[in-house]
Design a protein around this motif. Structure first.
Motif, PDB file in Angstrom:
ATOM      1  N   MET A   1      44.526   3.039   7.093  1.00  0.00           N
ATOM      2  CA  MET A   1      43.357   2.596   7.869  1.00  0.00           C
ATOM      3  C   MET A   1      43.294   1.063   7.837  1.00  0.00           C
ATOM      4  SD  MET A   1      40.087   3.071   5.303  1.00  0.00           S
ATOM      5  CE  MET A   1      39.982   2.087   3.787  1.00  0.00           C
ATOM      6  N   LYS A   2      42.543   0.526   8.812  1.00  0.00           N
ATOM      7  CA  LYS A   2      42.338  -0.931   8.818  1.00  0.00           C
ATOM      8  C   LYS A   2      41.115  -1.270   7.966  1.00  0.00           C
ATOM      9  CE  LYS A   2      42.122  -2.485  13.140  1.00  0.00           C
ATOM     10  NZ  LYS A   2      42.073  -3.452  14.253  1.00  0.00           N
ATOM     11  N   ALA A   3      41.238  -2.324   7.171  1.00  0.00           N
ATOM     12  CA  ALA A   3      40.096  -2.788   6.382  1.00  0.00           C
ATOM     13  C   ALA A   3      40.132  -4.314   6.354  1.00  0.00           C
ATOM     14  CB  ALA A   3      40.174  -2.246   4.965  1.00  0.00           C
ATOM     15  N   ILE A   4      38.954  -4.913   6.179  1.00  0.00           N
ATOM     16  CA  ILE A   4      38.897  -6.367   5.990  1.00  0.00           C
ATOM     17  C   ILE A   4      38.784  -6.593   4.489  1.00  0.00           C
ATOM     18  CG2 ILE A   4      37.663  -8.489   6.541  1.00  0.00           C
ATOM     19  CD1 ILE A   4      38.722  -7.186   9.042  1.00  0.00           C
ATOM     20  N   VAL A   5      39.791  -7.262   3.955  1.00  0.00           N
ATOM     21  CA  VAL A   5      39.935  -7.368   2.508  1.00  0.00           C
ATOM     22  C   VAL A   5      39.777  -8.821   2.076  1.00  0.00           C
ATOM     23  CG1 VAL A   5      41.671  -7.114   0.678  1.00  0.00           C
ATOM     24  CG2 VAL A   5      41.420  -5.340   2.401  1.00  0.00           C
ATOM     25  N   ALA A  37      29.657   1.906  12.783  1.00  0.00           N
ATOM     26  CA  ALA A  37      29.045   0.572  12.854  1.00  0.00           C
ATOM     27  C   ALA A  37      28.634   0.143  11.445  1.00  0.00           C
ATOM     28  CB  ALA A  37      27.827   0.578  13.772  1.00  0.00           C
ATOM     29  N   ILE A  38      28.664  -1.165  11.230  1.00  0.00           N
ATOM     30  CA  ILE A  38      28.177  -1.722   9.966  1.00  0.00           C
ATOM     31  C   ILE A  38      27.218  -2.866  10.291  1.00  0.00           C
ATOM     32  CG2 ILE A  38      30.254  -1.138   8.644  1.00  0.00           C
ATOM     33  CD1 ILE A  38      30.921  -4.227   8.832  1.00  0.00           C
ATOM     34  N   ASP A  39      26.602  -3.354   9.227  1.00  0.00           N
ATOM     35  CA  ASP A  39      25.653  -4.445   9.354  1.00  0.00           C
ATOM     36  C   ASP A  39      26.104  -5.497   8.343  1.00  0.00           C
ATOM     37  OD1 ASP A  39      22.998  -5.532   9.954  1.00  0.00           O
ATOM     38  OD2 ASP A  39      22.487  -4.902   7.930  1.00  0.00           O
ATOM     39  N   ASP A  60      37.914  -5.325  -9.392  1.00  0.00           N
ATOM     40  CA  ASP A  60      38.595  -4.268  -8.641  1.00  0.00           C
ATOM     41  C   ASP A  60      39.834  -4.846  -7.957  1.00  0.00           C
ATOM     42  OD1 ASP A  60      36.605  -2.679  -9.499  1.00  0.00           O
ATOM     43  OD2 ASP A  60      35.579  -2.487  -7.576  1.00  0.00           O
ATOM     44  N   GLU A  61      40.865  -4.011  -7.854  1.00  0.00           N
ATOM     45  CA  GLU A  61      42.141  -4.511  -7.328  1.00  0.00           C
ATOM     46  C   GLU A  61      42.009  -4.939  -5.864  1.00  0.00           C
ATOM     47  OE1 GLU A  61      46.648  -2.928  -6.683  1.00  0.00           O
ATOM     48  OE2 GLU A  61      45.291  -1.706  -7.893  1.00  0.00           O
ATOM     49  N   ILE A  62      41.347  -4.081  -5.075  1.00  0.00           N
ATOM     50  CA  ILE A  62      41.122  -4.419  -3.663  1.00  0.00           C
ATOM     51  C   ILE A  62      39.624  -4.608  -3.459  1.00  0.00           C
ATOM     52  CG2 ILE A  62      41.311  -3.610  -1.271  1.00  0.00           C
ATOM     53  CD1 ILE A  62      43.742  -2.000  -2.107  1.00  0.00           C
ATOM     54  N   ILE A  63      39.244  -5.783  -2.952  1.00  0.00           N
ATOM     55  CA  ILE A  63      37.813  -6.048  -2.727  1.00  0.00           C
ATOM     56  C   ILE A  63      37.524  -5.952  -1.236  1.00  0.00           C
ATOM     57  CG2 ILE A  63      35.944  -7.725  -2.935  1.00  0.00           C
ATOM     58  CD1 ILE A  63      37.419  -8.915  -5.340  1.00  0.00           C
ATOM     59  N   ILE A  64      36.618  -5.038  -0.900  1.00  0.00           N
ATOM     60  CA  ILE A  64      36.196  -4.869   0.504  1.00  0.00           C
ATOM     61  C   ILE A  64      34.690  -5.102   0.535  1.00  0.00           C
ATOM     62  CG2 ILE A  64      36.125  -3.314   2.483  1.00  0.00           C
ATOM     63  CD1 ILE A  64      38.436  -1.731   1.228  1.00  0.00           C
ATOM     64  N   LEU A  65      34.271  -6.114   1.282  1.00  0.00           N
ATOM     65  CA  LEU A  65      32.836  -6.410   1.377  1.00  0.00           C
ATOM     66  C   LEU A  65      32.131  -5.356   2.244  1.00  0.00           C
ATOM     67  CD1 LEU A  65      32.888 -10.287   1.876  1.00  0.00           C
ATOM     68  CD2 LEU A  65      32.672  -8.993  -0.256  1.00  0.00           C
ATOM     69  N   GLY A  66      30.813  -5.509   2.381  1.00  0.00           N
ATOM     70  CA  GLY A  66      30.037  -4.613   3.242  1.00  0.00           C
ATOM     71  C   GLY A  66      29.381  -3.506   2.453  1.00  0.00           C
ATOM     72  N   TRP A  67      28.079  -3.286   2.741  1.00  0.00           N
ATOM     73  CA  TRP A  67      27.320  -2.233   2.040  1.00  0.00           C
ATOM     74  C   TRP A  67      26.615  -1.292   3.017  1.00  0.00           C
ATOM     75  CZ3 TRP A  67      28.267  -7.004  -0.025  1.00  0.00           C
ATOM     76  CH2 TRP A  67      28.739  -7.037  -1.341  1.00  0.00           C
ATOM     77  N   HIS A  98      29.936  -2.153  -5.473  1.00  0.00           N
ATOM     78  CA  HIS A  98      31.014  -2.406  -4.509  1.00  0.00           C
ATOM     79  C   HIS A  98      30.856  -1.417  -3.346  1.00  0.00           C
ATOM     80  CE1 HIS A  98      35.555  -3.648  -4.271  1.00  0.00           C
ATOM     81  NE2 HIS A  98      34.924  -3.810  -3.128  1.00  0.00           N
ATOM     82  N   GLY A  99      30.427  -1.897  -2.183  1.00  0.00           N
ATOM     83  CA  GLY A  99      30.113  -1.000  -1.058  1.00  0.00           C
ATOM     84  C   GLY A  99      31.322  -0.585  -0.252  1.00  0.00           C
ATOM     85  N   LYS A 100      32.187  -1.543   0.124  1.00  0.00           N
ATOM     86  CA  LYS A 100      33.464  -1.296   0.817  1.00  0.00           C
ATOM     87  C   LYS A 100      33.314  -0.761   2.238  1.00  0.00           C
ATOM     88  CE  LYS A 100      35.651  -0.055  -3.584  1.00  0.00           C
ATOM     89  NZ  LYS A 100      36.597   0.792  -4.271  1.00  0.00           N
ATOM     90  N   THR A 101      32.311  -1.240   2.989  1.00  0.00           N
ATOM     91  CA  THR A 101      32.138  -0.695   4.347  1.00  0.00           C
ATOM     92  C   THR A 101      32.889  -1.459   5.439  1.00  0.00           C
ATOM     93  OG1 THR A 101      30.074  -1.905   4.773  1.00  0.00           O
ATOM     94  CG2 THR A 101      29.870   0.282   3.781  1.00  0.00           C
ATOM     95  N   TYR A 102      33.560  -2.579   5.100  1.00  0.00           N
ATOM     96  CA  TYR A 102      34.357  -3.276   6.125  1.00  0.00           C
ATOM     97  C   TYR A 102      35.701  -2.544   6.271  1.00  0.00           C
ATOM     98  CZ  TYR A 102      31.511  -7.646   5.694  1.00  0.00           C
ATOM     99  OH  TYR A 102      30.521  -8.596   5.672  1.00  0.00           O
ATOM    100  N   ALA A 103      35.631  -1.257   6.596  1.00  0.00           N
ATOM    101  CA  ALA A 103      36.853  -0.450   6.679  1.00  0.00           C
ATOM    102  C   ALA A 103      36.603   0.721   7.609  1.00  0.00           C
ATOM    103  CB  ALA A 103      37.228   0.065   5.295  1.00  0.00           C
TER     104      ALA A 103
END
Ligand SMILES: NC(=O)c1ccc[n+]([C@@H]2O[C@H](COP(=O)([O-])OP(=O)(O)OC[C@H]3O[C@@H](n4cnc5c(N)ncnc54)[C@H](OP(=O)(O)O)[C@@H]3O)[C@@H](O)[C@H]2O)c1
Length: 314
Positions: A1-5, A37-39, A60-67, A98-103
């Motif tokens: 999947m695509k994620a913003i990391v 959708a995210i905010d 955490d090894e992979i950090i994905i922002l977004g909650w 850690h929310g990880k919703t930019y994915a």
């Protein structure tokens, strides 16, 4: 999947990059959400710059922002009973944490989600998560009574606009500070008195306030003590304000506190009902697409955009 990391080199944060990573594997108690959708909130950008929630995600090894998220459940863990695949849900995930919703997909605890009302679109739902929960939890804590005079500092902002609508529903008389350009919109949405912070000093423009909901911090809190009634209450939410204001609150005899929002499916369900009935709505200032996320942060960092930002993934 695509994620913003979040990209790191040693201790240095080097911005955001798009990465192709595996879809999360969920536990028996979690659900997997396909994100629609995210905010994006100020805390996302603070975390990108090493503040905000950075301490909670940095190991955490992979950090994905977004909650904040709105999407559809694509898979449920075997012990999940509240939701099923295909349910449209929304919520604030793992906050604080850690929310990880930019994915494109995110694992979620069902106890943090609510069913999205059918008459509400994904962007609206995504925008009614962290800031709406913050306003809801703060107003509940303040125990507002009908007729009380409430001052909302930053009433046109993501959090402030929800606080306005929830306080009005409880019968409060609401005064708000905002830039003059927002006045008509705010009055249409129930604001009783508007103070244009660009031309007036709120401390001189109003008085006899029972409750201040402060989304600005700093001088807004300190000066607020001068216009609160005896036994008045104040809740402030920007972090990093030091301790001085707490001593001042004691001197003024007011009940002042910092409040942190927390994920809650129960509170999200209450917000879902308010959304469904048209009692609350977000004040969406900007709408973007997934590929814009790094650019959005650039613009947030340079002060070029503020207010509620939603990102559609479709
Ligand atoms: N404690 C917690 O758990 C928690 C939860 C959520 C948010 N927060 C924090 O709360 C703050 C507000 O969040 P938000 O999402 O509402 O941000 P936002 O959407 O950017 O809203 C801030 C609003 O304040 C307005 N403003 C700026 N200076 C002002 C002034 N002097 N007087 C009146 N209004 C002014 C801005 O107007 P312009 O658009 O004209 O600049 C904007 O409308 C942020 O610091 C955020 O990190 C904390």
């Amino acid at each position: 999947m695509k994620a913003i990391v979040l990209k790191r080199e040693g201790d240095q944060i080097k911005g955001l990059i798009t990465a192709d990573i595996p879809i999360p594997v969920i536990s028996d108690n979690d659900v997997l959400i396909k994100v629609n959708a995210i905010d994006i909130n100020p805390v996302d950008n603070k975390t990108l710059h090493g503040n905000g929630q950075f301490d909670n995600v940095k190991n955490d090894e992979i950090i994905i922002l977004g909650w904040d998220v709105s999407g559809v459940i694509s898979e449920v863990g075997k012990d999940v009973v509240r939701f099923k695949a295909g349910d449209a849900v929304f919520g604030l995930l793992n906050f604080p944490g850690h929310g990880k919703t930019y994915a494109q997909y995110v694992a979620a605890d069902p106890a943090q989600l609510a069913i999205k009302p059918a008459n509400v679109d994904d962007e609206t739902a995504a925008a009614t998560t962290m800031s709406a929960l913050m306003a809801y939890q703060a107003i509940r804590e303040a125990r507002i009574k009908p007729g009380e005079r409430v001052l909302i500092q930053g009433v046109a902002g993501g959090v402030g606009f929800f606080a306005l609508q929830i306080a009005k529903q409880l019968g409060a008389y609401v005064i708000g500070t905002a830039a003059g350009k927002h006045e008509e919109f705010l009055r249409e949405n129930g604001l009783d008195e508007m103070i244009n912070f660009q031309t007036a000093d709120f401390e001189l423009a109003t008085s006899n306030i029972d409750f201040i909901f402060d989304t600005l911090g700093g001088k807004s809190v300190i000066k607020g003590f001068n216009i609160l009634n005896p036994n008045g209450r104040l809740i402030t939410i920007p972090s990093g304000q030091g301790e001085e204001w707490k001593e001042l609150a004691k001197e003024h005899g007011v009940n002042a506190q910092f409040l942190f929002v927390h994920s809650s499916g129960e509170d999200m369900q209450a917000l879902a009902a308010l959304l469904e009935q048209g009692i609350i709505k977000p004040n969406i200032a900007h709408r973007f697409k997934f590929d814009d996320i790094a650019d959005i942060h650039e613009r947030m960092s340079t002060g070029k955009i503020s207010g509620k930002i939603v990102v559609s993934f479709n």
